[in-house]
Design a protein around this motif. Sequence first.
Motif, PDB file in Angstrom:
ATOM      1  N   PHE A  63      -7.551   3.915   0.024  1.00  0.00           N
ATOM      2  CA  PHE A  63      -8.756   3.076   0.024  1.00  0.00           C
ATOM      3  C   PHE A  63      -9.962   3.871  -0.468  1.00  0.00           C
ATOM      4  N   GLN A  64     -10.782   3.214  -1.285  1.00  0.00           N
ATOM      5  CA  GLN A  64     -12.005   3.853  -1.777  1.00  0.00           C
ATOM      6  C   GLN A  64     -13.197   3.229  -1.070  1.00  0.00           C
ATOM      7  N   LYS A  65     -13.788   4.020  -0.206  1.00  0.00           N
ATOM      8  CA  LYS A  65     -14.933   3.536   0.574  1.00  0.00           C
ATOM      9  C   LYS A  65     -16.080   3.109  -0.346  1.00  0.00           C
ATOM     10  N   LYS A  66     -16.261   3.867  -1.426  1.00  0.00           N
ATOM     11  CA  LYS A  66     -17.404   3.583  -2.318  1.00  0.00           C
ATOM     12  C   LYS A  66     -17.289   2.209  -2.989  1.00  0.00           C
ATOM     13  N   PHE A  67     -16.080   1.630  -3.009  1.00  0.00           N
ATOM     14  CA  PHE A  67     -15.914   0.292  -3.591  1.00  0.00           C
ATOM     15  C   PHE A  67     -15.891  -0.808  -2.517  1.00  0.00           C
ATOM     16  N   GLY A  68     -16.193  -0.467  -1.280  1.00  0.00           N
ATOM     17  CA  GLY A  68     -16.232  -1.477  -0.211  1.00  0.00           C
ATOM     18  C   GLY A  68     -14.893  -2.161  -0.018  1.00  0.00           C
ATOM     19  N   GLN A  69     -13.828  -1.364   0.021  1.00  0.00           N
ATOM     20  CA  GLN A  69     -12.484  -1.963   0.099  1.00  0.00           C
ATOM     21  C   GLN A  69     -12.048  -2.238   1.539  1.00  0.00           C
ATOM     22  N   ASN A  70     -12.103  -3.509   1.925  1.00  0.00           N
ATOM     23  CA  ASN A  70     -11.588  -3.963   3.214  1.00  0.00           C
ATOM     24  C   ASN A  70     -10.738  -5.189   2.904  1.00  0.00           C
ATOM     25  N   PHE A  71      -9.425  -5.014   2.931  1.00  0.00           N
ATOM     26  CA  PHE A  71      -8.555  -6.100   2.481  1.00  0.00           C
ATOM     27  C   PHE A  71      -8.266  -7.073   3.622  1.00  0.00           C
ATOM     28  N   LEU A  72      -8.201  -8.365   3.273  1.00  0.00           N
ATOM     29  CA  LEU A  72      -7.954  -9.397   4.280  1.00  0.00           C
ATOM     30  C   LEU A  72      -6.490  -9.381   4.718  1.00  0.00           C
ATOM     31  N   ILE A  73      -6.276  -9.447   6.020  1.00  0.00           N
ATOM     32  CA  ILE A  73      -4.895  -9.506   6.534  1.00  0.00           C
ATOM     33  C   ILE A  73      -4.780 -10.613   7.586  1.00  0.00           C
ATOM     34  N   PRO A 112     -10.432  -8.647  -6.505  1.00  0.00           N
ATOM     35  CA  PRO A 112      -9.185  -9.181  -5.938  1.00  0.00           C
ATOM     36  C   PRO A 112      -8.428  -8.196  -5.037  1.00  0.00           C
ATOM     37  N   GLY A 113      -8.782  -6.903  -5.064  1.00  0.00           N
ATOM     38  CA  GLY A 113      -8.060  -5.925  -4.236  1.00  0.00           C
ATOM     39  C   GLY A 113      -6.604  -5.827  -4.670  1.00  0.00           C
ATOM     40  N   ILE A 114      -5.669  -6.074  -3.720  1.00  0.00           N
ATOM     41  CA  ILE A 114      -4.241  -6.054  -4.100  1.00  0.00           C
ATOM     42  C   ILE A 114      -3.750  -7.469  -4.413  1.00  0.00           C
ATOM     43  N   GLY A 115      -4.667  -8.438  -4.427  1.00  0.00           N
ATOM     44  CA  GLY A 115      -4.282  -9.794  -4.869  1.00  0.00           C
ATOM     45  C   GLY A 115      -4.009 -10.767  -3.724  1.00  0.00           C
ATOM     46  N   THR A 116      -4.447 -10.408  -2.524  1.00  0.00           N
ATOM     47  CA  THR A 116      -4.150 -11.236  -1.340  1.00  0.00           C
ATOM     48  C   THR A 116      -4.680 -12.665  -1.500  1.00  0.00           C
ATOM     49  N   MET A 117      -5.981 -12.784  -1.776  1.00  0.00           N
ATOM     50  CA  MET A 117      -6.570 -14.114  -1.912  1.00  0.00           C
ATOM     51  C   MET A 117      -6.214 -14.716  -3.274  1.00  0.00           C
ATOM     52  N   THR A 118      -6.014 -13.841  -4.242  1.00  0.00           N
ATOM     53  CA  THR A 118      -5.687 -14.297  -5.603  1.00  0.00           C
ATOM     54  C   THR A 118      -4.417 -15.161  -5.584  1.00  0.00           C
ATOM     55  N   GLN A 119      -3.443 -14.767  -4.744  1.00  0.00           N
ATOM     56  CA  GLN A 119      -2.205 -15.557  -4.652  1.00  0.00           C
ATOM     57  C   GLN A 119      -2.514 -16.987  -4.206  1.00  0.00           C
ATOM     58  N   LEU A 133       0.844  -1.206   0.000  1.00  0.00           N
ATOM     59  CA  LEU A 133       0.000   0.000   0.000  1.00  0.00           C
ATOM     60  C   LEU A 133       0.874   1.249   0.000  1.00  0.00           C
ATOM     61  N   LYS A 134       1.988   1.190   0.760  1.00  0.00           N
ATOM     62  CA  LYS A 134       2.915   2.337   0.839  1.00  0.00           C
ATOM     63  C   LYS A 134       3.630   2.531  -0.491  1.00  0.00           C
ATOM     64  N   LYS A 135       4.108   1.424  -1.035  1.00  0.00           N
ATOM     65  CA  LYS A 135       4.873   1.471  -2.304  1.00  0.00           C
ATOM     66  C   LYS A 135       4.059   2.176  -3.386  1.00  0.00           C
ATOM     67  N   TYR A 136       2.764   1.897  -3.419  1.00  0.00           N
ATOM     68  CA  TYR A 136       1.916   2.468  -4.483  1.00  0.00           C
ATOM     69  C   TYR A 136       1.111   3.676  -4.004  1.00  0.00           C
ATOM     70  N   ASN A 137       1.362   4.087  -2.758  1.00  0.00           N
ATOM     71  CA  ASN A 137       0.644   5.236  -2.197  1.00  0.00           C
ATOM     72  C   ASN A 137      -0.874   5.078  -2.410  1.00  0.00           C
ATOM     73  N   PHE A 138      -1.354   3.856  -2.092  1.00  0.00           N
ATOM     74  CA  PHE A 138      -2.757   3.510  -2.396  1.00  0.00           C
ATOM     75  C   PHE A 138      -3.723   4.134  -1.389  1.00  0.00           C
ATOM     76  N   ASN A 143      -7.076   1.758 -10.219  1.00  0.00           N
ATOM     77  CA  ASN A 143      -5.830   2.013  -9.485  1.00  0.00           C
ATOM     78  C   ASN A 143      -5.195   0.728  -8.947  1.00  0.00           C
ATOM     79  N   LEU A 144      -6.001  -0.341  -8.872  1.00  0.00           N
ATOM     80  CA  LEU A 144      -5.464  -1.604  -8.352  1.00  0.00           C
ATOM     81  C   LEU A 144      -4.809  -2.452  -9.448  1.00  0.00           C
ATOM     82  N   ILE A 145      -5.054  -2.114 -10.689  1.00  0.00           N
ATOM     83  CA  ILE A 145      -4.576  -2.978 -11.791  1.00  0.00           C
ATOM     84  C   ILE A 145      -3.036  -3.046 -11.857  1.00  0.00           C
ATOM     85  N   PRO A 146      -2.311  -1.900 -11.789  1.00  0.00           N
ATOM     86  CA  PRO A 146      -0.843  -2.001 -11.774  1.00  0.00           C
ATOM     87  C   PRO A 146      -0.309  -2.723 -10.536  1.00  0.00           C
ATOM     88  N   ILE A 147      -1.017  -2.589  -9.420  1.00  0.00           N
ATOM     89  CA  ILE A 147      -0.574  -3.279  -8.186  1.00  0.00           C
ATOM     90  C   ILE A 147      -0.714  -4.792  -8.375  1.00  0.00           C
TER      91      ILE A 147
END
Length: 291
Positions: free
Chosen positions: A21-31, A56-63, A14-19, A80-84
């Motif tokens: 979060f977009q609330k309107k897209f329901g972004q809550n990433f699994l950690i 997929p968000g940043i790809g956590t579950m995708t991996q 998230l830091k590397k890409y200065n990401f 904005n998540l596509i390059p990540i």
Amino acid sequence: MATLGIPANTIAVLKKYNFNFQKKFGQNFLIDTGVLETIIRESAITKDDCVLEIGPGIGTMTQYLAESARQVVAVEIDKNLIPILKDTLSEYNNVEVINDDILKTDIRAICDKYNDGRPIKVVANLPYYITTPIIMGLFESHVPIDSITIMVQKEVADRMQCGPGSKDYGALSLAVQYYAKPEIVANVPPNCFMPRPNVGSAVIKLSRYEKAPVDTVDEKFMFSLIRASFNQRRKTLSNGLTNGGIGMTRDMVTDALEKMELSPTIRGEALSLEEFAKLSNILYEMKKNGV
Ligand code: SAM
């Protein structure tokens, strides 16, 4: 790429890409690696499977999915998540990322292209603002689906699983249970996500029935009855159906309830799926014969 289920690795990306979060897209990433492993185990993915991941968000579950499945197709709305994702999934050659809105995606075309039209498995940590349209869209489109294993709001998971008599019982319970066998497989607290949602979550597995558990002459008609019954929750079933704009007269409804030996003052929330199917078959015949 390091496992993103470990919070420090997610923070680094998230830091590397200065990401932001977009609330309107329901972004809550699994950690939480434990929750991720549960989802993978419960979805019972094999190396034969093609998996559709929604958001997929940043790809956590995708991996994890890429490690277990033959092919993963991940549909993400946030450009904005596509390059990540390109970065975090660079080690995998069995992942296709599509930048699109899942509600506008041609899922059948994905099944055809990546799985020769055979049933796919859907796995997702869903954006909560569109849970119901996503699930209903998957079922009503009649796309070949084997199972849907999804993270949803705990309250919505309860609604999908419960039966008559429960305060959560409604049109969603009946629709889900007509198409699939629901099973809550894990309860997940807010601290397993970044940022934390305001509500508790649950993982629910919906195993698609090959044949519906009840017989209906007209599936669409049955669902229009169900919707009309629950639109007016505090009214009797008879009032709901007579005023529901579905062409039912009070006499027809009274006759049908009598045939089923049900009270004329019964409420919709007391009827099981089987009873709704039976009632819709009786009313369908009456309507057809102009009784
Ligand atoms: N799978 C990731 C995880 O578990 O960490 C992210 C889950 S997050 C709850 C939901 C994801 O769905 C976000 O990445 C969000 O941008 C995406 N999303 C929201 N609305 C969408 C839509 N209509 N179509 C596709 N993806 C969507």
